[in-house]
Design an enzyme around this catalytic site. Structure first.
Site, PDB file in Angstrom:
ATOM      1  CB  CYS C  83     -11.756 -11.079  -4.947  1.00  0.00           C
ATOM      2  SG  CYS C  83     -10.367 -10.696  -3.882  1.00  0.00           S
ATOM      3  CG  HIS C 330     -11.386 -16.175  -1.807  1.00  0.00           C
ATOM      4  ND1 HIS C 330     -11.882 -16.034  -3.083  1.00  0.00           N
ATOM      5  CD2 HIS C 330     -11.253 -14.897  -1.318  1.00  0.00           C
ATOM      6  CE1 HIS C 330     -12.020 -14.733  -3.354  1.00  0.00           C
ATOM      7  NE2 HIS C 330     -11.642 -14.033  -2.306  1.00  0.00           N
TER       8      HIS C 330
END
Lengths: 150, 348, 382
Positions: C83, C330
């Site tokens: 991420c 996200h």
């Protein structure tokens, strides 16, 4: 999981083999070639005790597809008397009864299966540590009625 | 004299009651409880199978024997629910227990007597001097088809026995096997549930083979029923072992300590072995013990055993069968049971 | 090293973008930045992406994206740190420009998560496969373990966690590119479905599609592209063990603290000089851990900040003015770049209703896994 990847980890998954650093004493599970604490390469292979203590835990309600039928399940970080830490499920109890500090035994279990036709993957799960034999066992049996249909 | 150097058992901690199953199929629970003499049975979790039960029981056997796993020269697993159709259960069990790689490993199948079959062969290898110690396990996560009489009994559990020549906890006095071809119960390759011949599983199958094996070993050893402190017969339900025991001249006092079926169910290959383990949990030195298994297909193995002074000293090193039967356990609904036993069709 | 500035930004809407493919998303964000800068050439492209190989079966994103941008021939490579892939792509672009090797580099991030894959299993590949995932660990599960450890160490409550989501949704409600442009109440958070105890659905960032891109060049060439460049004063990365069980303290994110300390040192400022920050709130507990590790709150005090408004717009140090990962969305590989886009806009006065007035220093912190990698950038308005 492809079988070679499973097979390579058999010593740690089946027998709880770990490395104890010859220099700083840190126990790494699964085994490591280089101690993460002091970078020593002087490690000794040891077998961990089949018991430990829950340091922290969660109950997984939304699992990956492979664990769909088992949810909700308790997942905990367990520390063995040797100081090794491992992430394992806590089985054979109500997930809501798991708590930090709880003593557990480590039992050999089927951890996951590769679909309907793939290999079966074994390892350890924690279960609540039950007293055994003598007075402890007698006490346990006297509590039977409380446990039944809990 | 060769004998059992260590023993252990394992019974999963989930239970389903006879009443819960009967209700599911619109049957009268009382009639079934009385007819089969079954109160409840153990249910394996998703994470329990013949292999995991064998490892737990085997670990207890090694603990009681105080024997290093490296001295075990053979591992035999008797089961009719080996998790793989092709690939041994025993290799996982041996590796998990730290046994081998210089070890002879095999899986046995002979319906409900695969456990005593493994014990028979393990004992013979030890007696022959070919190996120092041999581990024999009888374990199953038994299958019974929904709404079949077997569904009330088919349960999960097993027992392990480590055979050795030195310092046995129990000596093996004699053994016998009685086998014929009798198709009373079977499961074809690829079938999920076993099938059986109904009442044909009784007289010509269970009763004939158990009676013949028991009578023959009594003749062979010159012993009489009253010489034994304990007797264990295979327990497909609560009633059969009591009936066959009575007809052979054994009393409830001799049968009851190993009669674990009312609360455990029939653990198939693990049935009479687990009954034996329960007896070893309470036997005194010099007690004589008789065990006769039964496996559909069909055959019976009988063992005459004598407890030694070591048995009381060692049994505290692992949990007793009764502590597992009566200890912490969770009762499941039929729905949960159907899920755990994968009787519900789900998508991949 | 040369001084490096961001001169343009582009970004897609974040959300469930069923009509857009991975390459569509990238091209939209990248072309947005190129158009803003008024240029049609690049020296290099870095594509931050966690797992297109698993999400949509596509690897080799460097040349694919260069080609679809109409720039086949330009050096282009995918950068991966779970991420934190976007943040690391920006850092790589910075290093290439600072070194003098290139003059105009595109740092972009893209992820297409809503395409039918087992998202839980794919995200879990950023944690330790052999010791965590093998046993049924999920990302929410691992952050739940961090939350429990933080609760045990500092008395953090489920309500404290809920306030982080409430605060970030208030911000996100003002962001037209956010996946969820609506406010939440603590009651809604605390009654949402359990994902992994104590984390509930509304403690978790969503599954998102999206892309973001920024253009970086030497500060002394910035005027070719914009009148309002933002200088990258600090960039730093740090790592920690992938497995939570190997951490000294599960409630403290070492890599975040180390990457923050290095970035502060490089920039020559401390946390008290930061005017606005974007931190990696993939789960509500993560924001609390991150603001503590970055020095925006003393250890153990981070849990109060969302409730008191210290980290809200108008507060002492507004955190996640974009809505954060929780409200804005996200798309994992795009997140690090989207943080830079938010701060580029904040420091150039382009944030509209979310504007932190007079902001000079902005900090972006982006992490991979459960904080096994963390990258921090410090930006300054010039």
């Amino acid at each position: 999981m492809p079988s070679p990847r499973y097979w390579r980890e058999i010593p740690s998954r089946y027998r709880l083999e770990a490395t104890r650093c010859g220099d700083c004493g840190r126990v790494s599970y699964p085994p490591r070639r280089i101690c993460p604490e002091c970078r020593s390469t002087d490690g000794e292979t040891i077998e961990l005790s089949h018991e430990g203590r829950v340091l922290t835990y969660t109950v997984v309600h939304v699992p990956p597809d492979d664990f769909l039928m088992e949810a909700p399940y308790a997942l905990a970080v367990v520390e063995t008397p040797e100081g090794a830490r491992m992430m394992v499920q806590v089985a054979d109890c109500d997930p809501a009864s798991v708590e930090a500090g709880m003593m557990v035994a480590l039992e050999f279990r089927l951890i996951r299966r590769e679909g309907k036709g793939g290999i079966l993957c074994y390892g350890y799960k924690a279960v609540p540590a039950y007293p055994m034999g003598g007075e402890a066992e007698a006490e346990l049996r006297s509590k039977e009625s409380e446990v039944a249909h809990a | 004299m060769a004998g059992i150097a260590g023993y252990g058992a394992f019974i999963p901690r989930r239970r389903i009651t006879t009443e819960e199953i009967a209700r599911q199929w619109g049957k009268d629970p009382g009639t079934i409880q009385r007819g089969l003499m079954l109160k409840e049975k153990s249910v394996p979790g998703f994470d329990e199978d013949t292999i995991t039960i064998s490892v737990a029981a085997g670990r207890a056997a090694l603990a009681r024997a105080g024997v290093s796993p490296s001295r075990v020269g053979a591992v035999y697993i008797g089961s009719e629910s080996h998790p793989y159709a092709v690939k041994p259960s025993g290799t996982v069990v041996a590796e998990a227990l730290g046994i081998g790689p210089e070890v002879h490993v095999a899986d046995f199948e002979f319906a409900c007597k695969a456990g005593t079959e493994a014990m028979f062969v393990a004992l013979a290898l030890v007696e022959s001097g070919r190996v120092d110690y041999a581990l024999a396990v009888g374990a199953d996560t038994s299958q019974g088809a929904p709404d079949d009489a077997l569904e009330y009994s088919a349960s999960a559990g097993g027992a392990a026995f480590l055979f050795g020549r030195d310092d046995p906890l129990v000596e093996v006095v004699d053994t016998i096997s009685f086998t014929t071809d009798t198709p009373d119960f079977w499961r074809r390759e690829g079938e999920f549930y076993p099938r059986h011949g109904g009442r044909f599983t009784g007289e010509p199958a269970y009763f004939k083979h158990v009676t013949e094996a028991t009578t023959r070993i009594l003749d062979k050893t010159g012993l009489k029923p009253e010489d034994f402190r304990f007797v264990v017969f295979h327990m497909p339900n609560g009633k059969f072992p009591l009936s066959v025991g009575k007809s052979l001249g054994f009393t409830r006092e001799q049968i009851d300590p190993g009669w674990v079926v009312p609360t455990m169910g029939n653990t198939y290959s693990g049935s009479s072995p687990t009954g034996l383990a329960a007896v070893l949990d309470v036997a005194d030195p010099d007690d004589l013990i008789l065990i006769t298994s039964f496996g559909s297909g069909a055959g019976s193995d009988s063992f005459v055993l004598r407890a030694t002074g070591l048995l009381p000293q060692r049994r505290g090193l692992a949990p007793s069968v009764r502590s597992m039967l009566d200890g912490p356990r969770r009762y499941v609904t039929y729905g949960e049971y159907a899920k755990y036993r994968e009787k519900i069709i789900v998508n991949d | 090293m040369r001084e490096v500035a961001i001169v343009a930004a582009g970004m897609t809407h974040f959300g469930e973008l069923w009509g857009a493919s991975l390459r569509d998303l990238f091209v939209e964000a990248a072309q947005g930045a190129l158009t803003a800068a008024g240029t049609d050439h690049l020296d290099a492209i870095y594509v931050g992406n966690m797992s297109a190989g698993q999400f949509v079966g596509q690897e080799h994103l460097g040349p694919l994206m260069a080609d679809h941008l109409g720039m086949a021939g330009v050096p282009s490579v995918r950068v991966e740190s779970a991420c934190a892939s976007g943040g690391v792509a920006l850092r790589t672009a910075f290093l290439e420009v600072a070194s003098g090797a290139s003059d105009l580099v595109l740092a972009a991030g893209v992820e297409k998560m809503n395409d039918g894959a087992d998202v839980t299993a794919i995200l879990a590949t950023a944690s330790d496969q052999e010791t965590e995932v093998y046993h049924g660990a999920t990302f929410p599960g691992l952050y739940a373990l961090i939350a429990r450890a933080h609760m045990a160490a500092h008395g953090t409550t489920e309500e404290d966690l809920a306030w982080v989501s409430v605060k970030n949704h208030r911000h996100g409600a003002l962001n037209e590119r956010a996946q969820f442009q609506r406010e939440l109440t603590t009651d809604q958070v605390l009654s949402s479905a359990l994902v992994s105890e104590p984390l509930r659905l509304l403690h978790c960032s969503p599954v998102s599609d999206g892309a973001a891109a920024v253009l970086v060049c030497p500060l002394d060439q910035a005027s070719k592209y914009t009148d309002h460049p933002v200088v990258i004063r600090g960039t730093a990365m740090a790592t920690a063990s992938l497995a939570l069980t190997d951490r000294r303290d599960m409630a403290f994110l070492d890599s975040v603290a180390a990457s923050g300390a290095r970035a502060y040192e490089m920039a020559g400022i401390g946390p008290e000089q930061v005017d606005v920050a974007e931190v990696h709130d993939c789960f509500s507990i993560a924001e609390i851990c991150c603001i503590e590790a970055l020095g925006f709150a003393p250890l153990g005090e981070g849990r109060h900040c969302a409730r008191t408004g210290e980290t809200a717009l108008g507060g002492r140090i507004p955190v996640n003015t974009s809505g954060g990962l929780k409200s804005k969305g996200h798309p994992v590989g795009a997140t690090g770049i989207a943080q830079a886009v938010e701060l580029f806009e904040q420091l150039t006065g382009a944030s509209g209703d979310r504007q932190v007035h007079g902001a000079e220093f902005g900090l972006a912190q982006n992490m991979g896994g459960t904080g096994a990698s963390s990258v921090v950038h410090i930006f300054q308005a010039v």
